[in-house]
Design an enzyme around this catalytic site. Sequence first.
Site, PDB file in Angstrom:
ATOM      1  N   ARG A   6       3.848   2.069 -10.319  1.00 45.81           N
ATOM      2  CA  ARG A   6       2.840   3.065  -9.957  1.00 45.81           C
ATOM      3  C   ARG A   6       3.252   4.505 -10.251  1.00 45.81           C
ATOM      4  NH1 ARG A   6       5.912   1.726  -5.706  1.00 45.81           N
ATOM      5  NH2 ARG A   6       6.326   3.203  -4.007  1.00 45.81           N
ATOM      6  N   CYS A  45       8.091  -1.158  -4.351  1.00 44.63           N
ATOM      7  CA  CYS A  45       7.179  -0.921  -3.237  1.00 44.63           C
ATOM      8  C   CYS A  45       7.544  -1.826  -2.053  1.00 44.63           C
ATOM      9  CB  CYS A  45       5.755  -1.180  -3.721  1.00 44.63           C
ATOM     10  SG  CYS A  45       4.578  -1.696  -2.484  1.00 44.63           S
ATOM     11  N   ASP A 103       4.385  -3.358  -7.570  1.00 49.01           N
ATOM     12  CA  ASP A 103       5.466  -2.479  -8.017  1.00 49.01           C
ATOM     13  C   ASP A 103       6.761  -3.018  -7.419  1.00 49.01           C
ATOM     14  OD1 ASP A 103       7.414  -0.350  -8.032  1.00 49.01           O
ATOM     15  OD2 ASP A 103       5.800   1.066  -8.433  1.00 49.01           O
ATOM     16  N   CYS A 142       4.930  -4.436  -1.262  1.00 46.41           N
ATOM     17  CA  CYS A 142       4.898  -5.439  -2.337  1.00 46.41           C
ATOM     18  C   CYS A 142       6.016  -6.458  -2.137  1.00 46.41           C
ATOM     19  CB  CYS A 142       5.065  -4.769  -3.699  1.00 46.41           C
ATOM     20  SG  CYS A 142       3.730  -3.647  -4.161  1.00 46.41           S
TER      21      CYS A 142
END
Length: 240
Positions: A156, A129, A126, A132
């Site tokens: 997400r 994120c 994502d 991430c």
Amino acid sequence: SLPAWERAFYAFLAEKERRSGSKRTVDAYSRTLQRFFGTLGKPPDQVTSQNVFAFAHGRGPSGREPALVTIGARLACVSSFYRFLIRMKILDSNPCDMVERPRVSPSPPRGLTPEDIRHSVTVFTDVDCTYCRRLHSQIDAYLAHGIEVRYMLYPRNGPASRSWGISEDIYCSSDRNKALTAAKLDRSFQTVACDTSVIQDTYALGQEIGFSGTPAIILEDGTLIGGYLPPDALNQRLNN
């Protein structure tokens, strides 16, 4: 004053320009949406899935039958605007959701030469994120271990989220790896309108598997790692 959805139309285009940094992209979205609503003669809350289907598959200004990529681009454009309206709480449904999209081939993964690959993992990522972003910032370290990283764009928080629209823009970029890096650094990148049904497909897959967060790393044997692993730790896990 303008109706709420017309004000949202200009806000949508402004957001697209901020994300893409491309006036040409914004002009393409504007022309497509104005032709759609202008030809239809309906406000967004009265549009049906049948209306969307007819527009996507209909002959355009050229008079020719649309190619699959054109159909996908039209659907992506209209759907993106409706998701913006939902995010702005102007509408609560998207008529494009019931229209089947043309299938597209996923982008080739970022990776190594076949001789250099020791392991291959799939990462559901994502753009918003935090972990991430940390993983992506270390991509060269993963590659140095011979770990090929295959990214799946997975916003997400769903279709109404900011990251969904950015994921679509990344997918439509001519260089998805550079676009992904730019997005994770909150920078603009060049993009165009294209068929983005693969984002919906990936999201549906993640929901089916039951991802509770990102990143989600899937190993070669199908093992799911729910969360971030640093390069050395992932390499150790793969070699055990």
